[in-house]
Each structure stands twice: as structure tokens, then as C-alpha cells.
Design a protein around this motif. Sequence first.
Motif, PDB file in Angstrom:
ATOM      1  N   MET A   1       0.666  -1.092  -0.086  1.00 25.76           N
ATOM      2  CA  MET A   1       0.029   0.088  -0.008  1.00 25.76           C
ATOM      3  C   MET A   1       0.714   1.264   0.047  1.00 25.76           C
ATOM      4  SD  MET A   1      -2.572   1.345   3.044  1.00 25.76           S
ATOM      5  CE  MET A   1      -3.704  -0.093   2.871  1.00 25.76           C
ATOM      6  N   LYS A   2       0.603   2.183  -0.870  1.00 28.67           N
ATOM      7  CA  LYS A   2       1.207   3.469  -0.780  1.00 28.67           C
ATOM      8  C   LYS A   2       0.840   4.444   0.066  1.00 28.67           C
ATOM      9  CE  LYS A   2       3.442   3.921  -5.161  1.00 28.67           C
ATOM     10  NZ  LYS A   2       4.251   4.792  -5.796  1.00 28.67           N
ATOM     11  N   VAL A   3       1.519   5.182   0.973  1.00 29.05           N
ATOM     12  CA  VAL A   3       0.974   6.012   2.033  1.00 29.05           C
ATOM     13  C   VAL A   3       2.045   7.118   1.799  1.00 29.05           C
ATOM     14  CG1 VAL A   3       0.088   4.192   3.432  1.00 29.05           C
ATOM     15  CG2 VAL A   3       2.641   4.816   3.769  1.00 29.05           C
ATOM     16  N   ILE A   4       1.470   8.346   2.394  1.00 32.21           N
ATOM     17  CA  ILE A   4       2.189   9.479   2.457  1.00 32.21           C
ATOM     18  C   ILE A   4       2.597   9.901   4.008  1.00 32.21           C
ATOM     19  CG2 ILE A   4       2.045  12.113   2.479  1.00 32.21           C
ATOM     20  CD1 ILE A   4       0.101  11.589  -0.078  1.00 32.21           C
ATOM     21  N   MET A   5       3.828   9.986   4.396  1.00 30.77           N
ATOM     22  CA  MET A   5       4.198   9.794   5.931  1.00 30.77           C
ATOM     23  C   MET A   5       3.542  11.566   6.277  1.00 30.77           C
ATOM     24  SD  MET A   5       5.393   7.220   6.520  1.00 30.77           S
ATOM     25  CE  MET A   5       6.051   7.191   7.923  1.00 30.77           C
ATOM     26  N   LEU A   6       3.344  11.497   7.467  1.00 32.93           N
ATOM     27  CA  LEU A   6       2.613  12.648   8.201  1.00 32.93           C
ATOM     28  C   LEU A   6       3.627  13.285   9.418  1.00 32.93           C
ATOM     29  CD1 LEU A   6      -1.090  12.061   8.518  1.00 32.93           C
ATOM     30  CD2 LEU A   6      -0.106  13.474   7.008  1.00 32.93           C
ATOM     31  N   ALA A   7       4.647  11.983   9.781  1.00 35.82           N
ATOM     32  CA  ALA A   7       5.581  12.172  10.674  1.00 35.82           C
ATOM     33  C   ALA A   7       6.699  11.266  10.242  1.00 35.82           C
ATOM     34  CB  ALA A   7       5.128  12.071  12.170  1.00 35.82           C
ATOM     35  N   ASP A   8       7.988  11.741  10.979  1.00 39.12           N
ATOM     36  CA  ASP A   8       9.215  10.977  10.710  1.00 39.12           C
ATOM     37  C   ASP A   8       8.830   9.359  11.433  1.00 39.12           C
ATOM     38  OD1 ASP A   8      10.079  13.016   9.132  1.00 39.12           O
ATOM     39  OD2 ASP A   8      11.750  13.693  10.606  1.00 39.12           O
ATOM     40  N   VAL A   9       9.199   8.442  10.647  1.00 38.34           N
ATOM     41  CA  VAL A   9       9.180   7.235  11.543  1.00 38.34           C
ATOM     42  C   VAL A   9      10.478   6.453  11.257  1.00 38.34           C
ATOM     43  CG1 VAL A   9       8.124   4.861  11.655  1.00 38.34           C
ATOM     44  CG2 VAL A   9       6.768   6.905  11.262  1.00 38.34           C
ATOM     45  N   LYS A  10      11.258   5.967  12.324  1.00 38.59           N
ATOM     46  CA  LYS A  10      12.533   5.649  12.042  1.00 38.59           C
ATOM     47  C   LYS A  10      12.749   4.208  11.188  1.00 38.59           C
ATOM     48  CE  LYS A  10      16.964   4.737  14.638  1.00 38.59           C
ATOM     49  NZ  LYS A  10      17.199   4.818  15.931  1.00 38.59           N
ATOM     50  N   ASN A  11      13.459   4.195  10.216  1.00 32.31           N
ATOM     51  CA  ASN A  11      13.813   3.056   9.443  1.00 32.31           C
ATOM     52  C   ASN A  11      12.433   3.029   8.459  1.00 32.31           C
ATOM     53  OD1 ASN A  11      16.083   2.524  10.632  1.00 32.31           O
ATOM     54  ND2 ASN A  11      15.197   1.429  11.863  1.00 32.31           N
ATOM     55  N   VAL A  12      11.643   3.799   8.338  1.00 29.60           N
ATOM     56  CA  VAL A  12      10.612   3.750   7.428  1.00 29.60           C
ATOM     57  C   VAL A  12      10.453   4.795   6.388  1.00 29.60           C
ATOM     58  CG1 VAL A  12       7.846   3.729   7.323  1.00 29.60           C
ATOM     59  CG2 VAL A  12       8.865   2.706   9.184  1.00 29.60           C
ATOM     60  N   GLY A  13      10.300   6.130   6.952  1.00 33.66           N
ATOM     61  CA  GLY A  13      10.283   7.256   6.165  1.00 33.66           C
ATOM     62  C   GLY A  13      10.322   8.697   6.786  1.00 33.66           C
ATOM     63  N   LYS A  14      10.478   9.843   6.134  1.00 25.45           N
ATOM     64  CA  LYS A  14      10.429  11.182   6.668  1.00 25.45           C
ATOM     65  C   LYS A  14       9.052  11.619   6.399  1.00 25.45           C
ATOM     66  CE  LYS A  14      15.224  11.975   6.686  1.00 25.45           C
ATOM     67  NZ  LYS A  14      15.595  11.883   8.172  1.00 25.45           N
ATOM     68  N   LYS A  15       8.791  12.768   6.973  1.00 24.33           N
ATOM     69  CA  LYS A  15       7.530  13.434   6.711  1.00 24.33           C
ATOM     70  C   LYS A  15       7.419  14.015   5.269  1.00 24.33           C
ATOM     71  CE  LYS A  15       4.789  17.355   8.416  1.00 24.33           C
ATOM     72  NZ  LYS A  15       4.599  18.418   9.584  1.00 24.33           N
ATOM     73  N   GLY A  16       6.268  13.896   4.750  1.00 22.01           N
ATOM     74  CA  GLY A  16       5.993  14.367   3.395  1.00 22.01           C
ATOM     75  C   GLY A  16       6.520  13.340   2.378  1.00 22.01           C
TER      76      GLY A  16
END
Length: 148
Positions: A1-16
Amino acid sequence: MKVIMLADVKNVGKKGQTIEVSDGYANNFLLPRRLAVKESKKSVEILEKQQEDARIAYENDKNEAIKLAERLKGITLEFTLKSNKNKLFGSISFKQVEEALKERENIIIDKRKILTKGPIDNLGITVLDIELFKGVKGQIKVHVSEEK
């Protein structure tokens, strides 16, 4: 599933950032904790609008800092200290400089933004470097004279 990050999550992705994660991870962790939203046309439009607003705010803040740097060039703060021929009794702290700027010039600058090291403990003019914004530096003169 494609998601847009709303916050930084370690080892997953950064905000935006738009990332691909497993459906279970998105449905059970990211979405309930509001760390991400599903990617859709509307969410991409909102993200682009937020990024544009952030860029405009960044430019406005930078322009204000440049104007403030120009204004600081002409300011000389006057202080007096007791002295005995060659020795000064005390020094001028950055907190005093911050308060003097606020009282005399109505300019609010955090004392932690002053880049010069140590307090001012010599007679004469000292130039203080101040970081007003990322990449924008200003200078202010502090004149210390003997108390009579």
C-alpha cells in the motif's frame, strides 16, 4: 500500500515522503497512530499545497532575517563597567545584550543565536556575530567604556 508520511518514522520514512509499505503495517500501525495517510489524488494535492505553503513561509522568514541583518548593522549598544586602570570588574553577558536590544531597539533576538564565544570582558568595541536564520548572519557592535 502506498502511504504519505505525516511524521518521521525511524527506518520507514520521513514526513512528506510517499512510500510503499505492507498493507498490515499501514492498517495496524501507521494509519491508526496518524503517522501516515493513504495515497490518493486528494491527499497528494493537500501534500503539495502544504509543501508550497512551507516554502513560501521559509522565503518570508528568510527575507525578514535579511532585513533585520541590515538594521543591526547600524546599531551600537553602549555599556559601562567599573575598572581599575587595566582590569575590568565584571563583564557584559549575552543576556544583557539581548535585554538591551529588546529595550532600546525593540528587537527580539535569542541570546543562544549569538555565535561569538564567551562574555565581553574588554574595553572598546566588540563585534558580535548573530545567526538570524539558516545562512543569514548579522553583526552588532557593543561598546564597553569605563564607568566614571
